[in-house]
Design a protein around this motif. Structure first.
Motif, PDB file in Angstrom:
ATOM      1  N   LEU A  26       0.841  -1.193   0.000  1.00 19.58           N
ATOM      2  CA  LEU A  26       0.000   0.000   0.000  1.00 19.58           C
ATOM      3  C   LEU A  26       0.875   1.241   0.000  1.00 19.58           C
ATOM      4  O   LEU A  26       1.778   1.382   0.824  1.00 19.58           O
ATOM      5  CB  LEU A  26      -0.913  -0.003   1.226  1.00 19.58           C
ATOM      6  CG  LEU A  26      -1.852  -1.202   1.363  1.00 19.58           C
ATOM      7  CD1 LEU A  26      -2.554  -1.174   2.721  1.00 19.58           C
ATOM      8  CD2 LEU A  26      -2.874  -1.211   0.230  1.00 19.58           C
ATOM      9  N   ASN A  27       0.622   2.169  -0.911  1.00 18.41           N
ATOM     10  CA  ASN A  27       1.435   3.370  -1.037  1.00 18.41           C
ATOM     11  C   ASN A  27       1.492   4.151   0.266  1.00 18.41           C
ATOM     12  O   ASN A  27       2.567   4.589   0.702  1.00 18.41           O
ATOM     13  CB  ASN A  27       0.878   4.253  -2.164  1.00 18.41           C
ATOM     14  CG  ASN A  27       1.549   5.618  -2.242  1.00 18.41           C
ATOM     15  OD1 ASN A  27       1.106   6.576  -1.617  1.00 18.41           O
ATOM     16  ND2 ASN A  27       2.630   5.708  -3.006  1.00 18.41           N
ATOM     17  N   ALA A  28       0.338   4.356   0.915  1.00 22.32           N
ATOM     18  CA  ALA A  28       0.303   5.157   2.140  1.00 22.32           C
ATOM     19  C   ALA A  28       1.178   4.553   3.226  1.00 22.32           C
ATOM     20  O   ALA A  28       1.829   5.277   3.987  1.00 22.32           O
ATOM     21  CB  ALA A  28      -1.136   5.291   2.643  1.00 22.32           C
ATOM     22  N   VAL A  29       1.221   3.225   3.294  1.00 21.52           N
ATOM     23  CA  VAL A  29       1.975   2.553   4.354  1.00 21.52           C
ATOM     24  C   VAL A  29       3.470   2.755   4.157  1.00 21.52           C
ATOM     25  O   VAL A  29       4.184   3.186   5.070  1.00 21.52           O
ATOM     26  CB  VAL A  29       1.618   1.056   4.420  1.00 21.52           C
ATOM     27  CG1 VAL A  29       2.531   0.336   5.408  1.00 21.52           C
ATOM     28  CG2 VAL A  29       0.164   0.878   4.827  1.00 21.52           C
ATOM     29  N   TRP A  30       3.975   2.453   2.968  1.00 22.64           N
ATOM     30  CA  TRP A  30       5.438   2.521   2.821  1.00 22.64           C
ATOM     31  C   TRP A  30       5.943   3.961   2.751  1.00 22.64           C
ATOM     32  O   TRP A  30       7.026   4.263   3.262  1.00 22.64           O
ATOM     33  CB  TRP A  30       5.914   1.688   1.647  1.00 22.64           C
ATOM     34  CG  TRP A  30       5.685   2.225   0.261  1.00 22.64           C
ATOM     35  CD1 TRP A  30       4.693   1.866  -0.598  1.00 22.64           C
ATOM     36  CD2 TRP A  30       6.489   3.173  -0.453  1.00 22.64           C
ATOM     37  NE1 TRP A  30       4.801   2.547  -1.788  1.00 22.64           N
ATOM     38  CE2 TRP A  30       5.902   3.350  -1.732  1.00 22.64           C
ATOM     39  CE3 TRP A  30       7.643   3.894  -0.139  1.00 22.64           C
ATOM     40  CZ2 TRP A  30       6.421   4.220  -2.687  1.00 22.64           C
ATOM     41  CZ3 TRP A  30       8.172   4.756  -1.085  1.00 22.64           C
ATOM     42  CH2 TRP A  30       7.570   4.919  -2.337  1.00 22.64           C
TER      43      TRP A  30
ATOM     44  N   GLY B  42       0.274  11.085   9.222  1.00 25.72           N
ATOM     45  CA  GLY B  42       0.765   9.749   8.935  1.00 25.72           C
ATOM     46  C   GLY B  42      -0.165   8.658   9.417  1.00 25.72           C
ATOM     47  O   GLY B  42      -0.533   7.746   8.669  1.00 25.72           O
ATOM     48  N   VAL B  43      -0.572   8.743  10.675  1.00 21.70           N
ATOM     49  CA  VAL B  43      -1.445   7.707  11.241  1.00 21.70           C
ATOM     50  C   VAL B  43      -2.795   7.701  10.537  1.00 21.70           C
ATOM     51  O   VAL B  43      -3.337   6.645  10.199  1.00 21.70           O
ATOM     52  CB  VAL B  43      -1.620   7.928  12.760  1.00 21.70           C
ATOM     53  CG1 VAL B  43      -2.689   6.987  13.311  1.00 21.70           C
ATOM     54  CG2 VAL B  43      -0.299   7.698  13.477  1.00 21.70           C
ATOM     55  N   ALA B  44      -3.372   8.891  10.291  1.00 20.59           N
ATOM     56  CA  ALA B  44      -4.679   8.957   9.632  1.00 20.59           C
ATOM     57  C   ALA B  44      -4.617   8.387   8.227  1.00 20.59           C
ATOM     58  O   ALA B  44      -5.544   7.684   7.778  1.00 20.59           O
ATOM     59  CB  ALA B  44      -5.163  10.399   9.600  1.00 20.59           C
ATOM     60  N   ALA B  45      -3.542   8.662   7.481  1.00 19.81           N
ATOM     61  CA  ALA B  45      -3.412   8.152   6.117  1.00 19.81           C
ATOM     62  C   ALA B  45      -3.319   6.628   6.107  1.00 19.81           C
ATOM     63  O   ALA B  45      -3.936   5.954   5.265  1.00 19.81           O
ATOM     64  CB  ALA B  45      -2.187   8.765   5.444  1.00 19.81           C
ATOM     65  N   ILE B  46      -2.557   6.062   7.045  1.00 23.48           N
ATOM     66  CA  ILE B  46      -2.435   4.606   7.106  1.00 23.48           C
ATOM     67  C   ILE B  46      -3.748   3.965   7.530  1.00 23.48           C
ATOM     68  O   ILE B  46      -4.204   2.973   6.932  1.00 23.48           O
ATOM     69  CB  ILE B  46      -1.294   4.208   8.066  1.00 23.48           C
ATOM     70  CG1 ILE B  46       0.056   4.499   7.409  1.00 23.48           C
ATOM     71  CG2 ILE B  46      -1.386   2.731   8.442  1.00 23.48           C
ATOM     72  CD1 ILE B  46       1.251   4.168   8.279  1.00 23.48           C
TER      73      ILE B  46
END
Length: 499
Positions: free
Chosen positions: A272-276, A387-391
């Motif tokens: 997942l793009n958001a994760v990495w 960061g947390v919200a996106a993941i």
């Protein structure tokens, strides 16, 4: 906590008191864990003067961060399997045990061991607390609360050094580890009433091998970065063996996780793009953040002659910027559902802040330190909430805990590596700059009082050498922040939904 309560209550609105109580329980728990990270920062010069070993000072911070790094995915996965309530309360117990070990530590070795135990619990508390918010609220409401929790994190990071400095001066450094115990007890009681217990339908399989190999991989990584070129030559047999063992542990971890029924850190997450992207940027920002928190008080106390309390006050501008940027980012996400530009702009600002800190010297006016620390906080804050919200917006609900844990794990990896690498750079620079300038003195216990006993010419030379040993740390941090900026440009934004 002036702005934080309003930010927390707004998304809850007319919901029942139990939900509001759960949000506050999360805030208290996060407060406990994040205070534990930084309460020692202003006390480190005093601790090392008492127990000795300035060359091991960074390990008081690194042990906590490394254990937190390992604890984050483990506790996150356990929360997915067994429920958040039991795991949070267990984390509070581990955190308390570590604090007690530190409080009675008679040596630096025992202190470092206690910090590792304390960090194991602290890392679990942070990630599971944030996962609770995702369980309770839809994405946009969740983003507002995550922004407010970033404010709680920043506020506790301010209070930690201040309380630590006050206790060091009034009661002694041992008491900084007992200060959180009443808050721990309060958090445990509030969680008992606020969250529902969860009983799994079947006995889950725990990825023990994956957790062990993850711990070995991360421990080896930090040991290599902290000892290479200082305690051990890069070509020394022991260093080569350590590098080999670390690479073997990483390879083993990847193999085990690809086959595990319930992997402690599912590799599919990183497709997942958001994760990495978030995790790579968080790792880099974490390096800059914890390096600043660790070494700026040392500059203020040894070079500027400030007390532990006053040096802690100089972290206030950084945390004010962090809190403000985090809360504002959460509100922007809640209103618009958009988030990409905030980490892009903030990491660009962080580059310039680190470049400014790299020019600190014995004659730098304190107002410049305040301005640079404010800019540093503004550069870090959005990564906390965005960061947390996106993941959480990208991962499946069944991976919510471990997905949230990954954000904090990589930020803590950055903190561990940054503190270790910066500590090695500082130690080498200090030994080089002060060689032969303080005859018979132990550089492991140097203090402002020691420097003031020197003749004026030697004193000026020593202060300049000490400040010069810090300059490469922040110059390196500027390069790391620039990499973080480049990584955030790769983030593909998926707007947050209303429900």
């Amino acid at each position: 906590m002036t702005a934080t309560p309003d930010a927390m209550e707004r998304p809850v609105g007319a919901r029942d008191a139990r939900l509001r109580m759960a949000i506050w329980a999360v805030a208290v728990t996060l407060f406990v864990a994040s205070t534990g990270q930084t309460i020692v920062s202003t006390a480190l010069p005093v601790i090392t003067a008492d127990l000795g070993g300035l060359n091991r000072m960074s390990w008081v911070v690194t042990a906590y961060l490394l254990a937190s790094t390992v604890g984050a995915p483990v506790f996150g996965k356990l929360g997915d399997l067994f429920g958040r309530k039991a795991v949070l309360q267990g984390g509070l117990g581990v955190f308390t045990l570590g604090a007690l070990i530190c409080g009675v530590a008679p040596s630096m070795e025992v202190l470092i061991a206690g910090r590792a135990v304390q960090g194991l619990g602290g890392g679990g508390l942070i990630v599971v607390s944030m996962a609770v918010v995702a369980d309770l609220l839809p994405p946009r409401e969740r983003s507002r609360v995550q922004g407010a929790l970033g404010g709680v994190f920043g506020l506790s990071t301010v209070i930690g050094p201040l309380v630590g400095g006050f206790l060091v001066q009034s009661l002694g450094w041992h008491w900084i580890f007992f200060a959180n115990l009443p808050v721990v007890a309060l958090a445990w009681v509030v969680l008992q009433g606020a969250l529902e217990s969860h009983v799994p339908e079947a006995r889950p399989r725990i990825d023990v091998a994956g957790a062990a190999l993850l711990a070995a991989s991360l421990s080896g990584l930090v040991l290599v970065s902290s000892m290479g070129g200082t305690a051990l030559d890069w070509s020394a047999p022991a260093m080569l063996a350590l590098i080999g063992a670390t690479l073997a542990a990483v390879a083993g971890f990847l193999v085990v996780e690809s086959r595990a029924e319930e992997p402690v850190l599912p590799l599919s997450l990183f497709k997942l793009n958001a994760v990495w992207v978030v995790n790579a940027a968080g790792l880099l920002v974490g390096m800059a953040m914890f390096g600043t928190i660790t070494f700026l008080p040392l500059y203020l106390q040894v070079v500027k002659g400030l007390s532990p309390v006053l040096s802690g006050l100089f972290l206030l501008p950084m945390m004010a910027g962090l809190i403000g940027a985090s809360v504002v980012s959460g509100r922007v996400m809640g209103k618009t559902g958009r988030y990409k530009m905030m980490p892009v702009l903030s990491t660009a600002l962080l580059v310039f802040a680190m470049l400014g800190l790299s020019r600190l010297g014995a004659d730098t006016p304190l107002w410049q330190v305040v301005a640079l620390m404010t800019a540093t906080g503004l550069g870090i804050g959005p990564m906390m909430s965005v960061g947390v919200a996106a993941i959480q917006n990208a991962v499946p609900r069944a991976m919510l805990g471990v997905g949230t844990a990954s954000a904090n794990m990589f930020r803590l990896i950055g903190g561990s590596l940054g503190t270790s690498i910066f500590g090695a750079v500082f130690g080498a620079g200090l030994a080089h700059n002060l060689a032969g300038r303080i005859a018979g003195a132990d550089l492991g216990a140097i203090s402002y009082e020691t420097v003031m006993t020197l003749d004026p010419a030697t004193r000026e030379s020593v202060l300049a050498g000490f400040a010069a040993a810090l300059d490469p740390i922040f110059l390196l941090a500027a390069g790391i922040a620039a990499l973080a900026f480049a990584v955030t440009l790769l983030l593909r934004e998926v707007p947050l939904g209303e429900g």
